[in-house]
Design an enzyme around this catalytic site. Sequence first.
Site, PDB file in Angstrom:
ATOM      1  N   TYR A 204      -4.688   8.843  -6.127  1.00 13.90           N
ATOM      2  CA  TYR A 204      -3.788   7.813  -5.604  1.00 13.90           C
ATOM      3  C   TYR A 204      -4.193   7.419  -4.187  1.00 13.90           C
ATOM      4  O   TYR A 204      -4.271   6.234  -3.852  1.00 13.90           O
ATOM      5  CB  TYR A 204      -2.357   8.338  -5.631  1.00 13.90           C
ATOM      6  CG  TYR A 204      -1.325   7.373  -5.108  1.00 13.90           C
ATOM      7  CD1 TYR A 204      -0.932   6.273  -5.855  1.00 13.90           C
ATOM      8  CD2 TYR A 204      -0.720   7.569  -3.864  1.00 13.90           C
ATOM      9  CE1 TYR A 204       0.025   5.380  -5.388  1.00 13.90           C
ATOM     10  CE2 TYR A 204       0.240   6.696  -3.385  1.00 13.90           C
ATOM     11  CZ  TYR A 204       0.607   5.599  -4.149  1.00 13.90           C
ATOM     12  OH  TYR A 204       1.547   4.734  -3.670  1.00 13.90           O
TER      13      TYR A 204
ATOM     14  N   LYS B 132      -5.422   3.747  -2.609  1.00 12.14           N
ATOM     15  CA  LYS B 132      -4.725   3.058  -1.529  1.00 12.14           C
ATOM     16  C   LYS B 132      -5.612   2.886  -0.296  1.00 12.14           C
ATOM     17  O   LYS B 132      -5.539   1.867   0.405  1.00 12.14           O
ATOM     18  CB  LYS B 132      -3.434   3.807  -1.167  1.00 12.14           C
ATOM     19  CG  LYS B 132      -2.374   3.738  -2.264  1.00 12.14           C
ATOM     20  CD  LYS B 132      -1.959   2.291  -2.571  1.00 12.14           C
ATOM     21  CE  LYS B 132      -0.808   2.214  -3.534  1.00 12.14           C
ATOM     22  NZ  LYS B 132      -0.396   0.822  -3.837  1.00 12.14           N
TER      23      LYS B 132
ATOM     24  N   SER C 221       0.859  -1.178   0.000  1.00 16.48           N
ATOM     25  CA  SER C 221       0.000   0.000   0.000  1.00 16.48           C
ATOM     26  C   SER C 221       0.897   1.229   0.000  1.00 16.48           C
ATOM     27  O   SER C 221       1.799   1.350  -0.821  1.00 16.48           O
ATOM     28  CB  SER C 221      -0.935  -0.042   1.219  1.00 16.48           C
ATOM     29  OG  SER C 221      -1.734   1.125   1.277  1.00 16.48           O
TER      30      SER C 221
END
Length: 294
Positions: free
Chosen positions: A150, A154, A136
Amino acid sequence: MTDNKKVWFITGAGRGMGVEFAKAALAEGYQVVATGRNTDKVAKALGDAENLLIVKLDITNSTDAEAAVKLAVDRFGRIDVLVNNAASFYAGYFEELTPQQIERQITTNLFGPMNVTRAVLPVMRKARSGHIITISSLAGLMGAEYSSAYTASKFAVEGWIESLRYDIAPFGIKTTIVEPGLYRTSFLEPETTIWSELSIDDYVERGALSQGFWEAQKGSQPGDPSKLAKALITIASQDEPPFRFLAGADAVFGAEQKVAELQQQINAYRDLSNSLGYEDSETVRRKLTEIINQ
């Protein structure tokens, strides 16, 4: 099965952290399935070894994932450790990222590892053992400017794995989420980092500063990927590996800041939060606590 005969299946093994993970696993005597979209690049990075199988894999393609897993099992008979490593970084302010860019970000960083994990799980379930290590990011714990897409991908990965572990624990399959800070890899190179396509006047000045910040990180990130690879070897060798592993001093610092912020918010609004239930809600709360703690 001797420990050094474990089979590691690594995605994104043609560059960055994936190369280091594969090299470290090979150095330990493990059997390694190194995957990537460009097998020539994987072969150039890793060379040739008796314990190495290089397989083409675009993680966004579920058929690719199934075929890669079949090749791995045909060659080595099983998969003991899956490292979900392949990812991309779409950088930019939310309004300046196109819907297509955001979709590609989620597809690569969430649906990609889901595709590979879905293909691997039947193998691990049959063996009643396995370890899924998913890379991660500190961005999976806390948001930051210029990285909303992004971070969303995650956060989603972390929620998925946090729930998945309960699904598969009865089969002897363990999970670890690795949350790296900044590492000196090719992650910020054009192949991995994609900048927002749109330009909005209100964001221009800040956008230039933010892009400049990220570009300035290249080659000066504090994390050593070879040391992280060795840490993964250690974690994968443990009978009870961590569910979460904060990888790097900057990741530890960031997580501590997040915990402090959450605790401050809990304390500031505790009375209001606790006042929102029906009169019988305390009984319900106690029952839920008992279920969670079982």
